[in-house]
Design a protein around this motif. Structure first.
Motif, PDB file in Angstrom:
ATOM      1  N   SER A 119      34.328 -64.258  38.534  1.00 21.92           N
ATOM      2  CA  SER A 119      33.520 -64.224  37.397  1.00 21.92           C
ATOM      3  C   SER A 119      31.979 -64.197  37.592  1.00 21.92           C
ATOM      4  O   SER A 119      31.821 -64.639  38.761  1.00 21.92           O
ATOM      5  N   VAL A 120      30.946 -63.878  36.671  1.00 22.44           N
ATOM      6  CA  VAL A 120      29.882 -63.743  37.230  1.00 22.44           C
ATOM      7  C   VAL A 120      28.677 -64.353  36.134  1.00 22.44           C
ATOM      8  O   VAL A 120      29.133 -64.153  34.871  1.00 22.44           O
ATOM      9  N   MET A 121      27.829 -65.044  36.551  1.00 24.82           N
ATOM     10  CA  MET A 121      26.707 -65.379  35.581  1.00 24.82           C
ATOM     11  C   MET A 121      25.364 -65.182  36.079  1.00 24.82           C
ATOM     12  O   MET A 121      25.216 -65.126  37.314  1.00 24.82           O
ATOM     13  N   GLU A 122      24.537 -64.989  35.416  1.00 25.40           N
ATOM     14  CA  GLU A 122      22.955 -64.767  35.996  1.00 25.40           C
ATOM     15  C   GLU A 122      22.416 -66.023  35.281  1.00 25.40           C
ATOM     16  O   GLU A 122      22.175 -66.306  34.124  1.00 25.40           O
ATOM     17  N   ALA A 123      21.732 -66.795  36.209  1.00 25.34           N
ATOM     18  CA  ALA A 123      20.875 -67.804  35.802  1.00 25.34           C
ATOM     19  C   ALA A 123      19.571 -67.750  35.752  1.00 25.34           C
ATOM     20  O   ALA A 123      18.682 -68.418  35.302  1.00 25.34           O
ATOM     21  N   GLY A 124      19.177 -66.287  36.248  1.00 23.39           N
ATOM     22  CA  GLY A 124      17.696 -65.752  36.103  1.00 23.39           C
ATOM     23  C   GLY A 124      16.817 -66.288  37.246  1.00 23.39           C
ATOM     24  O   GLY A 124      17.455 -66.990  38.108  1.00 23.39           O
ATOM     25  N   ALA A 125      15.737 -66.164  37.175  1.00 22.89           N
ATOM     26  CA  ALA A 125      15.030 -66.327  38.470  1.00 22.89           C
ATOM     27  C   ALA A 125      14.782 -67.728  38.705  1.00 22.89           C
ATOM     28  O   ALA A 125      14.490 -68.531  37.941  1.00 22.89           O
ATOM     29  N   LEU A 126      14.913 -68.151  39.877  1.00 22.99           N
ATOM     30  CA  LEU A 126      14.880 -69.576  40.378  1.00 22.99           C
ATOM     31  C   LEU A 126      13.601 -70.251  39.614  1.00 22.99           C
ATOM     32  O   LEU A 126      13.676 -71.523  39.408  1.00 22.99           O
ATOM     33  N   GLY A 127      12.506 -69.690  39.870  1.00 21.45           N
ATOM     34  CA  GLY A 127      11.199 -70.328  39.446  1.00 21.45           C
ATOM     35  C   GLY A 127      11.267 -70.703  38.169  1.00 21.45           C
ATOM     36  O   GLY A 127      10.361 -71.599  37.513  1.00 21.45           O
ATOM     37  N   ASN A 128      11.934 -69.798  37.242  1.00 21.27           N
ATOM     38  CA  ASN A 128      12.057 -70.268  35.689  1.00 21.27           C
ATOM     39  C   ASN A 128      12.740 -71.404  35.547  1.00 21.27           C
ATOM     40  O   ASN A 128      13.014 -71.894  34.343  1.00 21.27           O
ATOM     41  N   LEU A 129      13.683 -71.947  36.198  1.00 24.39           N
ATOM     42  CA  LEU A 129      14.493 -73.230  36.205  1.00 24.39           C
ATOM     43  C   LEU A 129      13.553 -74.330  35.962  1.00 24.39           C
ATOM     44  O   LEU A 129      14.432 -75.266  35.118  1.00 24.39           O
ATOM     45  N   ILE A 130      12.709 -74.575  36.090  1.00 26.95           N
ATOM     46  CA  ILE A 130      11.756 -75.497  35.931  1.00 26.95           C
ATOM     47  C   ILE A 130      11.587 -75.873  34.588  1.00 26.95           C
ATOM     48  O   ILE A 130      11.744 -76.999  34.021  1.00 26.95           O
ATOM     49  N   GLU A 131      11.675 -74.975  33.663  1.00 30.03           N
ATOM     50  CA  GLU A 131      11.614 -74.997  32.065  1.00 30.03           C
ATOM     51  C   GLU A 131      12.923 -75.318  31.520  1.00 30.03           C
ATOM     52  O   GLU A 131      12.925 -75.863  30.690  1.00 30.03           O
ATOM     53  N   LYS A 132      13.980 -74.927  32.372  1.00 29.71           N
ATOM     54  CA  LYS A 132      15.414 -75.061  31.678  1.00 29.71           C
ATOM     55  C   LYS A 132      15.904 -76.528  32.152  1.00 29.71           C
ATOM     56  O   LYS A 132      16.696 -76.883  31.390  1.00 29.71           O
ATOM     57  N   GLY A 133      15.657 -77.093  33.211  1.00 32.47           N
ATOM     58  CA  GLY A 133      16.167 -78.459  33.453  1.00 32.47           C
ATOM     59  C   GLY A 133      17.182 -78.331  34.401  1.00 32.47           C
ATOM     60  O   GLY A 133      17.278 -78.430  35.551  1.00 32.47           O
ATOM     61  N   ARG A 134      18.357 -77.782  33.728  1.00 32.98           N
ATOM     62  CA  ARG A 134      19.676 -77.823  34.152  1.00 32.98           C
ATOM     63  C   ARG A 134      20.583 -76.751  33.687  1.00 32.98           C
ATOM     64  O   ARG A 134      20.562 -76.775  32.504  1.00 32.98           O
ATOM     65  N   ILE A 135      21.204 -76.124  34.549  1.00 30.36           N
ATOM     66  CA  ILE A 135      22.067 -74.986  34.278  1.00 30.36           C
ATOM     67  C   ILE A 135      23.619 -75.650  34.747  1.00 30.36           C
ATOM     68  O   ILE A 135      23.701 -75.529  36.040  1.00 30.36           O
ATOM     69  N   MET A 136      24.687 -75.764  34.185  1.00 31.45           N
ATOM     70  CA  MET A 136      25.994 -76.070  34.558  1.00 31.45           C
ATOM     71  C   MET A 136      26.574 -74.630  34.869  1.00 31.45           C
ATOM     72  O   MET A 136      26.750 -73.889  33.921  1.00 31.45           O
ATOM     73  N   LEU A 137      27.361 -74.395  36.029  1.00 33.03           N
ATOM     74  CA  LEU A 137      27.945 -73.214  35.980  1.00 33.03           C
ATOM     75  C   LEU A 137      29.341 -73.307  35.751  1.00 33.03           C
ATOM     76  O   LEU A 137      30.169 -72.078  35.817  1.00 33.03           O
TER      77      LEU A 137
END
Ligand code: ZN
Length: 130
Positions: A6-24
């Protein structure tokens, strides 16, 4: 027939600051661990202390820096730091001046019965790519 991956794309790590948390876990259908990608903006810390009932955690700092607190100890962490916390460790993390981005892996403490080199099986044939 379901695929063996299975594959997912979290996007650029630098943009994580806006998202807070992504559960995989749910997206990737993980069965042996939970993985999250987390971020805290500059100077912001966990809003609470916590322990775990069954899972040990490994926090891998992917970007930025900050402080990590476990029980009575506080120590600096930065890109490349990896911190394992046992179930009973009372923990929190706080971002430094550049914010912090980290991966947290939770797995049942004591559940690992084999290491990678013993578990992997080499498959016959050449590796080819399209
Ligand atoms: Zn936790």
């Amino acid at each position: 027939m379901s695929k063996n991956y299975s594959v997912m794309e979290a996007g650029a790590l630098g943009n994580l600051i806006e998202k807070g948390r992504i559960m995989l876990g749910e997206t990737l259908k993980l069965t042996g661990c939970e993985i999250s990608l987390n971020s805290l903006p500059a100077g912001v810390g966990s809003p609470f202390l916590h322990t775990h009932k069954q899972n040990e955690e490994v926090h891998i700092i992917l970007g930025g820096s900050g402080q990590f607190k476990v029980d009575d100890d506080v120590f600096p962490v930065q890109e490349g730091s990896a911190v394992r916390v046992a179930t009973g460790g009372v923990r929190a993390i706080k971002a430094g001046g550049d914010g912090i981005i980290y991966m947290c892996i939770q797995a049942k403490q004591g559940s690992l019965e084999q290491a990678t080199m013993d578990d992997g099986v080499i498959v016959e044939g050449d590796v080819t790519w399209p």
